[in-house]
Design an enzyme around this catalytic site. Structure first.
Site, PDB file in Angstrom:
ATOM      1  N   ASP A 153      70.494  46.039  38.039  1.00  0.00           N
ATOM      2  CA  ASP A 153      70.354  44.809  38.819  1.00  0.00           C
ATOM      3  C   ASP A 153      69.041  44.141  38.418  1.00  0.00           C
ATOM      4  O   ASP A 153      68.106  44.803  37.965  1.00  0.00           O
ATOM      5  CB  ASP A 153      70.354  45.094  40.330  1.00  0.00           C
ATOM      6  N   ARG A 175      64.572  32.470  52.858  1.00  0.00           N
ATOM      7  CA  ARG A 175      64.307  33.597  51.956  1.00  0.00           C
ATOM      8  C   ARG A 175      62.854  33.619  51.467  1.00  0.00           C
ATOM      9  O   ARG A 175      62.309  34.680  51.176  1.00  0.00           O
ATOM     10  CB  ARG A 175      65.221  33.514  50.732  1.00  0.00           C
TER      11      ARG A 175
HETATM   12  C1  LIG Z   1      76.279  40.071  46.066  1.00  0.00           C
HETATM   13  S1  LIG Z   1      75.532  41.334  45.071  1.00  0.00           S
HETATM   14  C2  LIG Z   1      76.980  42.191  44.480  1.00  0.00           C
HETATM   15  C3  LIG Z   1      76.859  43.689  44.564  1.00  0.00           C
HETATM   16  C4  LIG Z   1      78.094  44.465  44.133  1.00  0.00           C
HETATM   17  N1  LIG Z   1      78.413  44.235  42.748  1.00  0.00           N
HETATM   18  C5  LIG Z   1      79.257  44.149  45.010  1.00  0.00           C
HETATM   19  O1  LIG Z   1      80.205  43.483  44.579  1.00  0.00           O
HETATM   20  O2  LIG Z   1      79.238  44.556  46.172  1.00  0.00           O
HETATM   21  C6  LIG Z   1      75.013  40.407  43.628  1.00  0.00           C
HETATM   22  C7  LIG Z   1      73.920  41.087  42.840  1.00  0.00           C
HETATM   23  O3  LIG Z   1      73.784  40.418  41.577  1.00  0.00           O
HETATM   24  C8  LIG Z   1      72.434  40.466  41.221  1.00  0.00           C
HETATM   25  N2  LIG Z   1      72.137  39.436  40.206  1.00  0.00           N
HETATM   26  C9  LIG Z   1      72.107  38.097  40.356  1.00  0.00           C
HETATM   27  N3  LIG Z   1      71.749  37.512  39.210  1.00  0.00           N
HETATM   28  C10 LIG Z   1      71.562  38.496  38.306  1.00  0.00           C
HETATM   29  C11 LIG Z   1      71.180  38.508  36.940  1.00  0.00           C
HETATM   30  N4  LIG Z   1      70.916  37.402  36.252  1.00  0.00           N
HETATM   31  N5  LIG Z   1      71.070  39.715  36.328  1.00  0.00           N
HETATM   32  C12 LIG Z   1      71.330  40.858  36.999  1.00  0.00           C
HETATM   33  N6  LIG Z   1      71.695  40.906  38.289  1.00  0.00           N
HETATM   34  C13 LIG Z   1      71.806  39.730  38.938  1.00  0.00           C
HETATM   35  C14 LIG Z   1      71.699  40.228  42.522  1.00  0.00           C
HETATM   36  O4  LIG Z   1      70.369  40.694  42.482  1.00  0.00           O
HETATM   37  C15 LIG Z   1      72.571  40.999  43.516  1.00  0.00           C
HETATM   38  O5  LIG Z   1      72.064  42.270  43.798  1.00  0.00           O
END
Ligand SMILES: C[S@@+](CC[C@H](N)C(=O)[O-])C[C@H]1O[C@@H](n2cnc3c(N)ncnc32)[C@H](O)[C@@H]1O
Length: 270
Positions: free
Chosen positions: A146, A43
């Site tokens: 996000d 990454r």
């Molecule tokens: C795997 S995706 C899930 C997307 C969607 N909710 C789904 O279930 O398909 C996880 C997302 O969480 C976000 N994320 C991780 N840590 C975070 C934080 N501390 N605050 C906000 N978003 C966060 C990541 O950037 C990522 O886009």
């Protein structure tokens, strides 16, 4: 010697891996346990190239420089943004059949917390459009947030390729998206419902709520128990009585103390 290596070949030492893990945990709550070294290398290779450095030691100097924003770029690069339209479809059946009829006809606030590239809030918006005949007369909004600015920029653009759109039934695709030579764009009927904003779940939240529905799916899986615990409490505070929390199917709240009533797998009611 190391300056002759390409960024993808840069050696990631144990101390550097620990430092990166510490920063990502402090900023975003995300755990990077031992075993994730190759993920970090793949990454971050792009970041090393973008910043023109060939070693993690040199890269971490940039990250530590508080005047730059490389720490934020690094954390962003280490988020996992995988998502799909209608992911875990039972949730959207439940939203349509059980949640929406239970909420009356007042204003409706839905939060997609950790919306990644936007498929989740647009799926919610399609369900709302299809299920609420009185939507035009109601105050209905979907907030999509996000931490990853990279993912959020794609969400805001609302453009998707054919592969992503396969999960959208063709009748909905035709109703809510327009197609051009390269892909599909979400149209105004969906976009007018959704507000996109950057938000780190670990920090202050500017919204006062209450929300009737919160989706936080496949986000907490990356956090440790204590962080999950804090987050679930904050979701509980922000939900209206009778509101619902949806989490990912791999993220039961067992082991987390909470005031929610379990409804069905990965669905909780306040
Ligand atoms: C795997 S995706 C899930 C997307 C969607 N909710 C789904 O279930 O398909 C996880 C997302 O969480 C976000 N994320 C991780 N840590 C975070 C934080 N501390 N605050 C906000 N978003 C966060 C990541 O950037 C990522 O886009």
């Amino acid at each position: 010697m190391s300056t002759l290596l390409g960024a993808t070949d840069a050696r990631l030492g144990a101390t550097e891996f620990r430092e990166i893990g510490g920063i990502v945990h402090d900023v975003a709550g995300i755990r990077l346990p031992p075993g994730k070294e190759s993920l970090v290398r793949s990454r971050l290779a792009k970041r090393l190239r973008a910043r023109g450095v060939a070693t993690y030691a040199a890269y971490l100097e940039l990250v530590r420089d508080a005047r730059g924003d490389e720490a934020a770029e690094m954390v962003d690069a280490l988020t996992t943004n995988k998502t799909d339209f209608f992911r875990e479809p039972a949730h959207f059946d439940f939203l349509r059949e059980r949640v929406l009829p239970s909420l009356g006809t007042g204003s409706l606030r839905v939060w997609s917390a950790g919306c990644a590239t936007g498929e989740e809030p647009l799926t919610i918006a399609m369900v709302l459009r299809e299920a609420l005949p009185d939507l035009a007369r109601r105050d209905v909004r979907v907030l999509a947030t996000d931490l990853s600015r990279r993912a959020l920029a794609r969400a805001t653009a609302g453009r998707y390729g054919d592969a992503a759109m396969e999960a959208v039934p063709s009748v909905l695709r035709r109703a809510y998206f327009t197609r051009d030579g390269v892909g599909w764009t979400a149209g105004p009927a969906l976009r007018s419902l959704v507000t996109y904003a950057p938000l780190n779940l670990m920090r202050e939240w500017p919204m006062r709520g209450p929300f009737q529905v919160i989706f936080c799916r496949n986000v907490m899986i990356y956090f440790d128990r204590a962080t999950q615990q804090r987050l679930v409490r904050r979701f509980h505070d922000l939900l209206a009585p009778g509101g619902y929390l949806f989490v990912g199917h791999a993220e039961s709240l067992s082991g987390v103390q909470h005031g929610f009533r379990y409804v069905q797998p990965a669905v909780y009611a306040k």
